[in-house]
Design a protein around this motif. Structure first.
Motif, PDB file in Angstrom:
ATOM      1  N   ALA A 156       1.038  -1.579   0.008  1.00  0.00           N
ATOM      2  CA  ALA A 156      -0.072  -0.449   0.498  1.00  0.00           C
ATOM      3  C   ALA A 156       0.610   0.944   0.000  1.00  0.00           C
ATOM      4  N   GLN A 157       1.953   1.110   0.772  1.00  0.00           N
ATOM      5  CA  GLN A 157       2.854   2.471   0.400  1.00  0.00           C
ATOM      6  C   GLN A 157       3.607   2.338  -1.292  1.00  0.00           C
ATOM      7  N   SER A 158       4.346   1.134  -1.657  1.00  0.00           N
ATOM      8  CA  SER A 158       4.707   0.502  -2.417  1.00  0.00           C
ATOM      9  C   SER A 158       4.699   0.149  -2.740  1.00  0.00           C
ATOM     10  N   GLN A 214       9.767  14.827  -3.346  1.00  0.00           N
ATOM     11  CA  GLN A 214       9.444  13.139  -2.861  1.00  0.00           C
ATOM     12  C   GLN A 214       9.528  12.577  -3.791  1.00  0.00           C
ATOM     13  N   VAL A 215      10.394  10.930  -4.350  1.00  0.00           N
ATOM     14  CA  VAL A 215       9.586  10.143  -4.980  1.00  0.00           C
ATOM     15  C   VAL A 215       9.398   9.557  -4.351  1.00  0.00           C
ATOM     16  N   PHE A 216       9.858   9.367  -3.227  1.00  0.00           N
ATOM     17  CA  PHE A 216       9.664   7.563  -2.606  1.00  0.00           C
ATOM     18  C   PHE A 216       9.272   7.972  -1.338  1.00  0.00           C
ATOM     19  N   SER A 217       8.391   7.063   0.002  1.00  0.00           N
ATOM     20  CA  SER A 217       8.703   7.631   1.048  1.00  0.00           C
ATOM     21  C   SER A 217       7.709   5.993   1.752  1.00  0.00           C
ATOM     22  N   TYR A 218       8.494   5.361   2.740  1.00  0.00           N
ATOM     23  CA  TYR A 218       8.194   4.241   3.481  1.00  0.00           C
ATOM     24  C   TYR A 218       8.155   4.567   4.904  1.00  0.00           C
ATOM     25  N   ARG A 219       7.763   3.685   5.609  1.00  0.00           N
ATOM     26  CA  ARG A 219       7.858   3.493   7.547  1.00  0.00           C
ATOM     27  C   ARG A 219       8.178   0.945   7.676  1.00  0.00           C
TER      28      ARG A 219
END
Length: 249
Positions: free
Chosen positions: A158-160, A202-207
């Motif tokens: 769902a995040q990437s 911003q091109v990417f984020s992940y937790r």
């Protein structure tokens, strides 16, 4: 500790029947030195004006160190590394770390073909695979992957949706400097997080969990070619770097 500079780092030891244990409080400053990786072939790394490093790898430019030869493992490389100044995960500040670099792909940059890969930037765990790396394979798209997150078995689609998202598309890659800005907190728990900006966007984020099998990280950058036997006609791969820094976020 090599050339590492730590400010306001507090170390203390407790001696017991099992020996010495060392713990640390968060750091205010961490500025690692980068060294050309031991065994790098001559003339594959060139220091140019204004602190620009040119990395140029041709066929059979294989690193050799401590009994390991890249040619025996289908690899070729020219890299700088901060391994001697690796950062303990226990010393991360609460906001994590900033990894910054400027990268340039010349107009005649040849994208890898036939399944060969080219990695240009790694945040690596000693003795393990990278927690994050920027690479190209079968196109001139620059992609990102986080193998530790995936191998923890908790990748959140769902995040990437893609495990290897494009962060610089091929049509924007060549002939200009790109600013890379990565902010990360490394953890095997939900505290882990990564944000990537390219040229201020911003091109990417992940937790989520993003590192396993280690207690430190370090940076490598340059040209690292793998599965090279898949392109027997491969030519030169050239990439330029400048202003590579690691600082508390």
């Amino acid at each position: 500790m090599g050339a590492l500079h730590w400010n306001a780092l507090i170390l203390y030891g407790v001696v017991g029947f099992v020996g010495l244990t060392v713990a640390s409080l968060p750091i205010d400053s961490y500025t690692p030195d980068f060294l050309i990786e031991a065994g790098t072939p001559p003339e594959t790394v060139e220091v140019q004006q204004s602190g620009i490093f040119k990395f140029s790898v041709d066929k059979n430019d294989c690193g050799a160190r401590a009994g390991f030869n890249d040619c025996d493992h289908d690899r070729e490389r020219a890299e700088r590394t901060s391994l001697e100044d690796k950062m303990p995960l226990s010393a991360q500040p609460p906001r994590g770390m900033h990894y910054r670099a400027k990268i340039f792909f010349p107009q005649n940059f040849s994208a890898p073909r036939g399944g060969m890969g080219v990695t240009v930037f790694q945040i690596k765990v000693p003795g393990s695979f990278p927690a994050l790396d920027l690479f190209l394979r079968d196109s001139a798209d620059l992609r990102l992957k986080m193998d530790h997150s995936f191998k923890l078995g908790q990748w959140d689609g769902a995040q990437s949706k893609s495990r290897q998202p494009v962060i610089i598309p091929a049509q924007q890659l060549r002939g200009r400097w790109h600013d890379i800005d990565i902010q990360a907190y490394w953890s095997d728990t939900s505290k882990g997080r990564v944000t990537v900006e390219i040229d201020g966007r911003q091109v990417f984020s992940y937790r989520g969990p993003n590192v396993i099998e280690g207690d430190a990280v370090y940076v490598k950058h340059g040209v690292y070619r793998w599965d090279v036997g898949k392109d027997p006609e491969r030519g030169n791969t050239e990439v330029h770097f400048k202003d590579v820094t690691v600082d508390p976020a």
